[in-house]
Design an enzyme around this catalytic site. Sequence first.
Site, PDB file in Angstrom:
ATOM      1  NE  ARG A   1       1.671  -2.977 -11.598  1.00 35.76           N
ATOM      2  CZ  ARG A   1       0.655  -2.904 -11.530  1.00 35.76           C
ATOM      3  NH1 ARG A   1       0.803  -0.940 -10.582  1.00 35.76           N
ATOM      4  NH2 ARG A   1      -0.637  -2.991 -11.257  1.00 35.76           N
TER       5      ARG A   1
ATOM      6  CG  HIS B   1       3.940  -5.279  -6.020  1.00 27.67           C
ATOM      7  ND1 HIS B   1       3.813  -3.581  -6.698  1.00 27.67           N
ATOM      8  CD2 HIS B   1       2.299  -4.911  -6.329  1.00 27.67           C
ATOM      9  CE1 HIS B   1       2.486  -3.297  -7.313  1.00 27.67           C
ATOM     10  NE2 HIS B   1       1.706  -4.658  -6.773  1.00 27.67           N
TER      11      HIS B   1
ATOM     12  CB  THR C   1      -4.985  -6.460 -15.929  1.00 27.70           C
ATOM     13  OG1 THR C   1      -5.111  -5.628 -16.647  1.00 27.70           O
ATOM     14  CG2 THR C   1      -3.854  -7.183 -15.365  1.00 27.70           C
ATOM     15  CB  ILE C   2      -8.385  -8.039 -11.833  1.00 28.80           C
ATOM     16  CG1 ILE C   2      -6.873  -7.150 -11.079  1.00 28.80           C
ATOM     17  CG2 ILE C   2      -9.235  -9.015 -11.046  1.00 28.80           C
ATOM     18  CD1 ILE C   2      -6.176  -7.576 -10.942  1.00 28.80           C
TER      19      ILE C   2
ATOM     20  CB  SER D   1      -4.767  -2.913  -3.411  1.00 29.79           C
ATOM     21  OG  SER D   1      -3.400  -3.425  -2.433  1.00 29.79           O
ATOM     22  CB  CYS D   2      -1.958  -6.808  -6.021  1.00 30.41           C
ATOM     23  SG  CYS D   2      -2.144  -5.283  -6.178  1.00 30.41           S
ATOM     24  CG  ASN D   3       1.258  -3.467  -3.355  1.00 33.49           C
ATOM     25  OD1 ASN D   3       1.830  -4.553  -3.021  1.00 33.49           O
ATOM     26  ND2 ASN D   3       0.784  -2.952  -3.703  1.00 33.49           N
TER      27      ASN D   3
ATOM     28  CG  HIS E   1       0.092   0.602   0.481  1.00 32.14           C
ATOM     29  ND1 HIS E   1       0.867   1.416  -0.142  1.00 32.14           N
ATOM     30  CD2 HIS E   1      -0.528  -0.210  -0.514  1.00 32.14           C
ATOM     31  CE1 HIS E   1       0.722   1.284  -1.262  1.00 32.14           C
ATOM     32  NE2 HIS E   1      -0.057   0.732  -2.327  1.00 32.14           N
ATOM     33  N   GLY E   2      -0.903   1.357   4.851  1.00 32.73           N
ATOM     34  CA  GLY E   2      -1.039   0.593   6.334  1.00 32.73           C
ATOM     35  C   GLY E   2      -2.626   0.409   6.554  1.00 32.73           C
TER      36      GLY E   2
ATOM     37  CD  GLN F   1       1.657  -6.492 -10.925  1.00 35.55           C
ATOM     38  OE1 GLN F   1       2.413  -7.388 -10.243  1.00 35.55           O
ATOM     39  NE2 GLN F   1       1.619  -6.559 -12.640  1.00 35.55           N
TER      40      GLN F   1
END
Length: 340
Positions: A168, A220, A11-12, A139-141, A194-195, A302
């Site tokens: 997602r 997302h 995918t990436i 990451s994407c997020n 994520h934080g 994402q």
Amino acid sequence: MIKVAVNGFGTIGKRVADAVSAQTDMEIVGVSKTRPSHEAMIAQKRGYPLYIADISKKDQFENAGMKVAGSVEEMIQAADIIVDATPGGVGAGNRAMYEKFGKMAIWQGGEDHSVAGFSFNSSCNFADARGRQFARVVSCNTTGLCRIIKLADEAYGVKKVRATMIRRGADPGDAKRGPVDAIVLNPVTIPSHHGPDVQTVLPDIDIVTMAMIVPTTFMHMHVVQMDLANAGDKDKILRLIADNPRIGLVKGYTGIKSTAELKEYASDLGRPRSDLWESCVFEDSLSIVDGKELYLFQAIHQEADVVVENVDCIRAMTGSAATAGESVAMTNRALGFETI
Ligand code: NAD
């Protein structure tokens, strides 16, 4: 020309390969696959030399009509820098191979920060990547959070961030994952990872995140609240977003209120794979309450937002004279990309 290999053409990896090959200062010297597949066929059609992780499977590729250029180790030796886009957790095991051949490498957000000891985001710490052998594109997020936090922090100072990620369930091509009919708290504990991941790039930001997974494949959605140090001006923030090369503004007049409509819009724009490389902030959501509380919704594609970050990271690590702003402009221009 910077010689780039992509280890893991999924995918990436396939998107990074296309984005790299569109640049005028870099070229793809090889991509790797584990087995013959539709993605391996696409690599051949694009003219990317195809290397394989397990050379004993060479016959399987050749019987499927695919030319094998060699083993992954041979691919590594042909490159100046490797983008490792193998599945999360697999990439860390490749570090010894990159060290053995003295090559630079970039990992993705599925690996821990410790794999490289340096986490990258073009908008935040481009210059810090210079001269490094190893880096990790977050990451994407985390990429989406870093971009908008950096913008607000530069304009007004950010005292704290509280954000919820509605993620997602799977990528569109990933037929094996779910959920099919559930909202899954992922993780059920607060805060989510994520934080802390944002703090690998922006260590001084006070941030708490929560996350869940829903049955969708498109994008997302982030619910973001930031406490600003100084009173914010809504029109100014909207202008800053409109001028930012990595954040797009979903204009109210488009009527777009969902990730589905946003992806349709990207498709109508003629974007390859309907990719949205920019974060997508909903104009009508952006609100300031009591002068210093900033609220917004942003959608994150994402599969796409980290792709352009990888290209900038390659440029920074390999000693390009370009500044962050120049690299971002070069990357975007080569992709024919103007933010929505
Ligand atoms: P993917 O499963 O779509 O692709 C990985 C590819 O690597 C596959 O083609 C697989 O065949 C190949 N591979 C597996 N083992 C290999 C090996 N030993 N050597 C060479 N190739 C191998 O995964 P992806 O979604 O592209 O994720 C790659 C990385 O990017 C992960 O760290 C992930 O967390 C991160 N990431 C993914 C997304 C996303 O939404 N898909 C977004 C941002 C970051």
